[in-house]
Design a protein around this motif. Structure first.
Motif, PDB file in Angstrom:
ATOM      1  N   VAL A   1     -42.560 -22.962 -25.462  1.00 12.37           N
ATOM      2  CA  VAL A   1     -43.630 -22.552 -24.430  1.00 12.37           C
ATOM      3  C   VAL A   1     -42.981 -21.765 -23.084  1.00 12.37           C
ATOM      4  O   VAL A   1     -43.610 -21.178 -22.068  1.00 12.37           O
ATOM      5  N   ASN A   2     -41.589 -21.892 -23.001  1.00 11.64           N
ATOM      6  CA  ASN A   2     -40.886 -21.191 -21.898  1.00 11.64           C
ATOM      7  C   ASN A   2     -40.041 -20.189 -22.496  1.00 11.64           C
ATOM      8  O   ASN A   2     -39.076 -19.892 -21.825  1.00 11.64           O
ATOM      9  N   GLY A   3     -40.093 -19.813 -23.676  1.00  9.27           N
ATOM     10  CA  GLY A   3     -39.230 -18.568 -24.313  1.00  9.27           C
ATOM     11  C   GLY A   3     -37.912 -19.272 -25.132  1.00  9.27           C
ATOM     12  O   GLY A   3     -37.237 -18.385 -25.602  1.00  9.27           O
ATOM     13  N   GLY A   4     -37.715 -20.735 -24.905  1.00  7.16           N
ATOM     14  CA  GLY A   4     -36.436 -21.242 -25.629  1.00  7.16           C
ATOM     15  C   GLY A   4     -35.228 -20.826 -25.361  1.00  7.16           C
ATOM     16  O   GLY A   4     -34.344 -20.989 -26.171  1.00  7.16           O
ATOM     17  N   MET A   5     -35.004 -20.358 -24.037  1.00  2.51           N
ATOM     18  CA  MET A   5     -33.700 -19.732 -23.740  1.00  2.51           C
ATOM     19  C   MET A   5     -33.103 -20.685 -22.709  1.00  2.51           C
ATOM     20  O   MET A   5     -32.670 -20.221 -21.589  1.00  2.51           O
ATOM     21  N   SER A   6     -33.151 -21.899 -22.643  1.00  4.47           N
ATOM     22  CA  SER A   6     -32.423 -22.966 -21.733  1.00  4.47           C
ATOM     23  C   SER A   6     -31.091 -22.688 -21.811  1.00  4.47           C
ATOM     24  O   SER A   6     -30.340 -22.686 -22.785  1.00  4.47           O
ATOM     25  N   ALA A   7     -30.462 -22.243 -20.638  1.00  6.13           N
ATOM     26  CA  ALA A   7     -28.852 -21.758 -20.483  1.00  6.13           C
ATOM     27  C   ALA A   7     -28.072 -22.991 -20.600  1.00  6.13           C
ATOM     28  O   ALA A   7     -27.020 -23.093 -21.399  1.00  6.13           O
ATOM     29  N   LYS A   8     -28.788 -24.339 -20.535  1.00  6.29           N
ATOM     30  CA  LYS A   8     -27.891 -25.561 -20.573  1.00  6.29           C
ATOM     31  C   LYS A   8     -27.936 -25.923 -22.256  1.00  6.29           C
ATOM     32  O   LYS A   8     -26.655 -26.054 -22.848  1.00  6.29           O
ATOM     33  N   GLU A   9     -29.159 -25.564 -22.964  1.00  7.68           N
ATOM     34  CA  GLU A   9     -28.886 -25.957 -24.196  1.00  7.68           C
ATOM     35  C   GLU A   9     -28.170 -24.595 -25.234  1.00  7.68           C
ATOM     36  O   GLU A   9     -27.570 -24.954 -26.290  1.00  7.68           O
ATOM     37  N   LEU A  10     -28.317 -23.509 -24.504  1.00  3.07           N
ATOM     38  CA  LEU A  10     -27.524 -22.545 -25.139  1.00  3.07           C
ATOM     39  C   LEU A  10     -25.977 -22.749 -25.085  1.00  3.07           C
ATOM     40  O   LEU A  10     -25.062 -22.408 -26.071  1.00  3.07           O
ATOM     41  N   GLN A  11     -25.543 -23.063 -24.012  1.00  2.00           N
ATOM     42  CA  GLN A  11     -24.036 -23.560 -23.776  1.00  2.00           C
ATOM     43  C   GLN A  11     -23.808 -24.661 -24.570  1.00  2.00           C
ATOM     44  O   GLN A  11     -22.595 -24.579 -25.217  1.00  2.00           O
ATOM     45  N   TYR A  12     -24.561 -25.583 -24.607  1.00  2.00           N
ATOM     46  CA  TYR A  12     -24.294 -26.852 -25.565  1.00  2.00           C
ATOM     47  C   TYR A  12     -24.132 -26.402 -26.938  1.00  2.00           C
ATOM     48  O   TYR A  12     -23.269 -26.787 -27.762  1.00  2.00           O
ATOM     49  N   SER A  13     -24.895 -25.460 -27.393  1.00  2.00           N
ATOM     50  CA  SER A  13     -25.191 -24.742 -28.877  1.00  2.00           C
ATOM     51  C   SER A  13     -23.566 -24.115 -29.072  1.00  2.00           C
ATOM     52  O   SER A  13     -23.069 -24.292 -30.016  1.00  2.00           O
ATOM     53  N   THR A  14     -23.361 -23.398 -28.017  1.00  2.00           N
ATOM     54  CA  THR A  14     -22.127 -22.555 -27.962  1.00  2.00           C
ATOM     55  C   THR A  14     -20.932 -23.592 -28.205  1.00  2.00           C
ATOM     56  O   THR A  14     -19.845 -23.408 -29.017  1.00  2.00           O
ATOM     57  N   ASP A  15     -20.836 -24.295 -27.563  1.00  2.00           N
ATOM     58  CA  ASP A  15     -19.620 -25.408 -27.334  1.00  2.00           C
ATOM     59  C   ASP A  15     -19.570 -25.984 -28.839  1.00  2.00           C
ATOM     60  O   ASP A  15     -18.474 -26.439 -29.360  1.00  2.00           O
ATOM     61  N   TRP A  16     -20.813 -26.545 -29.213  1.00  2.00           N
ATOM     62  CA  TRP A  16     -20.812 -27.149 -30.729  1.00  2.00           C
ATOM     63  C   TRP A  16     -20.314 -26.073 -31.639  1.00  2.00           C
ATOM     64  O   TRP A  16     -19.552 -26.866 -32.509  1.00  2.00           O
ATOM     65  N   LEU A  17     -20.786 -25.005 -31.782  1.00  2.00           N
ATOM     66  CA  LEU A  17     -20.225 -23.932 -32.812  1.00  2.00           C
ATOM     67  C   LEU A  17     -18.962 -23.929 -32.923  1.00  2.00           C
ATOM     68  O   LEU A  17     -18.253 -23.888 -33.821  1.00  2.00           O
ATOM     69  N   TYR A  18     -18.240 -23.886 -31.579  1.00  2.00           N
ATOM     70  CA  TYR A  18     -16.747 -23.644 -31.594  1.00  2.00           C
ATOM     71  C   TYR A  18     -16.135 -24.887 -32.082  1.00  2.00           C
ATOM     72  O   TYR A  18     -14.846 -24.913 -32.146  1.00  2.00           O
ATOM     73  N   GLN A  19     -16.583 -25.803 -32.202  1.00  6.18           N
ATOM     74  CA  GLN A  19     -15.985 -27.090 -32.699  1.00  6.18           C
ATOM     75  C   GLN A  19     -16.135 -27.167 -34.347  1.00  6.18           C
ATOM     76  O   GLN A  19     -15.451 -27.897 -34.989  1.00  6.18           O
ATOM     77  N   THR A  20     -16.683 -26.181 -34.858  1.00  4.46           N
ATOM     78  CA  THR A  20     -17.036 -26.411 -36.257  1.00  4.46           C
ATOM     79  C   THR A  20     -16.024 -25.538 -37.088  1.00  4.46           C
ATOM     80  O   THR A  20     -15.441 -24.628 -36.533  1.00  4.46           O
ATOM     81  N   GLU A  21     -15.843 -25.567 -38.154  1.00  8.22           N
ATOM     82  CA  GLU A  21     -14.806 -24.760 -38.938  1.00  8.22           C
ATOM     83  C   GLU A  21     -14.924 -23.295 -38.711  1.00  8.22           C
ATOM     84  O   GLU A  21     -13.953 -22.788 -39.008  1.00  8.22           O
ATOM     85  N   ASP A  22     -16.054 -22.907 -38.943  1.00 10.78           N
ATOM     86  CA  ASP A  22     -16.223 -21.314 -39.238  1.00 10.78           C
ATOM     87  C   ASP A  22     -15.858 -20.583 -37.852  1.00 10.78           C
ATOM     88  O   ASP A  22     -15.606 -19.240 -37.978  1.00 10.78           O
ATOM     89  N   PHE A  23     -15.722 -21.534 -36.724  1.00 10.16           N
ATOM     90  CA  PHE A  23     -15.096 -20.619 -35.416  1.00 10.16           C
ATOM     91  C   PHE A  23     -13.950 -21.180 -34.774  1.00 10.16           C
ATOM     92  O   PHE A  23     -13.496 -20.936 -33.921  1.00 10.16           O
ATOM     93  N   LYS A  24     -13.095 -21.799 -35.870  1.00 10.57           N
ATOM     94  CA  LYS A  24     -11.873 -22.211 -35.312  1.00 10.57           C
ATOM     95  C   LYS A  24     -10.861 -21.257 -34.913  1.00 10.57           C
ATOM     96  O   LYS A  24     -10.012 -21.336 -34.148  1.00 10.57           O
ATOM     97  N   ASP A  25     -11.050 -19.962 -35.442  1.00 13.23           N
ATOM     98  CA  ASP A  25     -10.073 -18.763 -35.170  1.00 13.23           C
ATOM     99  C   ASP A  25     -10.778 -17.728 -34.357  1.00 13.23           C
ATOM    100  O   ASP A  25     -10.084 -16.645 -34.268  1.00 13.23           O
ATOM    101  N   LEU A  26     -12.073 -18.086 -33.922  1.00 14.05           N
ATOM    102  CA  LEU A  26     -12.586 -16.891 -33.010  1.00 14.05           C
ATOM    103  C   LEU A  26     -12.327 -17.231 -31.691  1.00 14.05           C
ATOM    104  O   LEU A  26     -12.305 -18.452 -31.051  1.00 14.05           O
ATOM    105  N   LYS A  27     -12.196 -16.301 -30.969  1.00 11.23           N
ATOM    106  CA  LYS A  27     -12.210 -16.363 -29.546  1.00 11.23           C
ATOM    107  C   LYS A  27     -13.240 -16.681 -28.762  1.00 11.23           C
ATOM    108  O   LYS A  27     -14.390 -16.295 -29.167  1.00 11.23           O
TER     109      LYS A  27
END
Length: 340
Positions: free
Chosen positions: A285-311
């Motif tokens: 209802v507000n566009g789904g672009m919470s900066a807090k949730e986007l940052q959480y999502s990014t931090d989580w992704l960088y803990q996964t196997e697919d992101f281990k070698d990405l800057k």
């Protein structure tokens, strides 16, 4: 000898030609690339239904849906100029930016998360009971595996004591659960609802509790830099329409049921109403672009196997929150859900 009548006619013809060219340019459809072939039984259906119900038209933008089957195809389409906006996985966007892509930006998320829940046998009454039990996953490191691991860890479960079994797609996992071959699994609310006989099974972790434990944004709508520069107003209109339809469905879920029913003739109205109720807190209802949730999502992704070698990449390199911000300045913020 100068003929003023002919000169006037030439001038008029030129003016008409320019006007026609202007109208033609203005009439070019705004192509929105989606990764489903029909309106899905999730909040992401707002993109299809905004076309069907005239939300885009009322904002003054002619949206044409371009249908492809998966995120890689959507990315290829937008990079080749076959669309102005595409709905893709956030992980794919960040991977692109981390490897050098600079001309794509996330601007809205009409369906932030997959409506995941954990289903289990009735004998498993709490997540603590999963110790020593089999838990069906798509594959090691898959999205359902990674997210469910986060959810279970947040609830104090020792993952080393859970037997994760790679089974495959959600429909296969839920059938395995129904057949007693596994003790629990993660599926979407739609897959759970489609299971005709739920005898002996129950929802162990609800959709809302699942997202609360792992508020990972799964999909975003991206636009090209070219679209931002040349069709900025149309991008804003598209976002406005998506926010408006999301608010209307949130306020009156029966509107979603009425709109989706013709596209899902094999799903009963009762099941559609159950799904609509389960989406009560899922509409963007507000566009789904919470900066807090986007940052959480990014931090989580960088803990996964697919992101281990990405800057690591800054959010500003792959997201533009200003457009949703401008829309909310006009429409106001809905404080009931979806933190802006």
């Amino acid at each position: 000898m100068h003929n003023p009548t002919k000169a006037l006619l030439r001038t008029a013809a030129a003016a008409l030609l320019l006007a026609g060219m202007s109208l033609a340019a203005h009439a070019d459809p705004f192509r929105l690339i989606v990764t489903h072939l029909e309106p899905p039984l999730v909040p992401n259906s707002v993109m299809d239904l905004a076309v069907e119900l005239g939300y885009f038209e009322r904002e003054g933008v002619d949206v044409e849906l371009v249908r492809v089957q998966q995120t890689p195809s959507a990315i290829a389409a937008i990079q080749s100029g076959e669309g102005e906006m595409a709905n893709i996985g956030l992980d794919a966007l960040i991977q692109l930016v981390a490897t050098g892509t600079t001309d794509l930006k996330a601007v809205v998320s009409p369906n932030k998360s997959l409506p995941y829940l954990i289903a289990a046998k009735d004998s498993i009454t709490s997540t603590a009971d999963l110790a020593g039990k089999s838990f069906g996953i798509g594959r090691p490191g898959s999205l359902d595996h990674s997210l469910s691991s986060r959810v279970l860890t947040a609830d104090g479960v020792d993952l080393a004591k859970v037997d994760f079994v790679a089974i495959g797609q959600p429909d296969i996992r839920i059938q395995a659960l129904a057949a007693g071959q596994i003790d629990a699994t993660t599926v979407s609310i739609g897959v759970w609802q489609s299971l005709p006989d739920k005898t002996g099974l129950h929802i162990l972790v609800s959709q809302d509790d699942y997202y609360a434990a792992a508020p990972v944004i799964n999909k975003v709508n991206i636009v090209s830099q070219k679209a931002l520069e040349q069709r900025h107003d149309d991008v804003v209109k598209v976002i406005t329409a998506l926010v408006k339809i999301s608010r209307d469905f949130a306020q009156d879920p029966s509107k979603w049921v009425d709109a989706i029913a013709p596209f899902q003739p094999n799903v009963s109205r009762a099941d559609l109403e159950t799904l609509a109720a389960s989406f009560a807190k899922s509409w963007s209802v507000n566009g789904g672009m919470s900066a807090k949730e986007l940052q959480y999502s990014t931090d989580w992704l960088y803990q996964t196997e697919d992101f281990k070698d990405l800057k690591p990449v800054e959010m500003s390199s792959w997201a533009d929150l200003s457009l949703v911000g401008d829309v909310l300045k006009t429409l106001g913020t809905d404080a009931s859900m979806d933190a802006p």
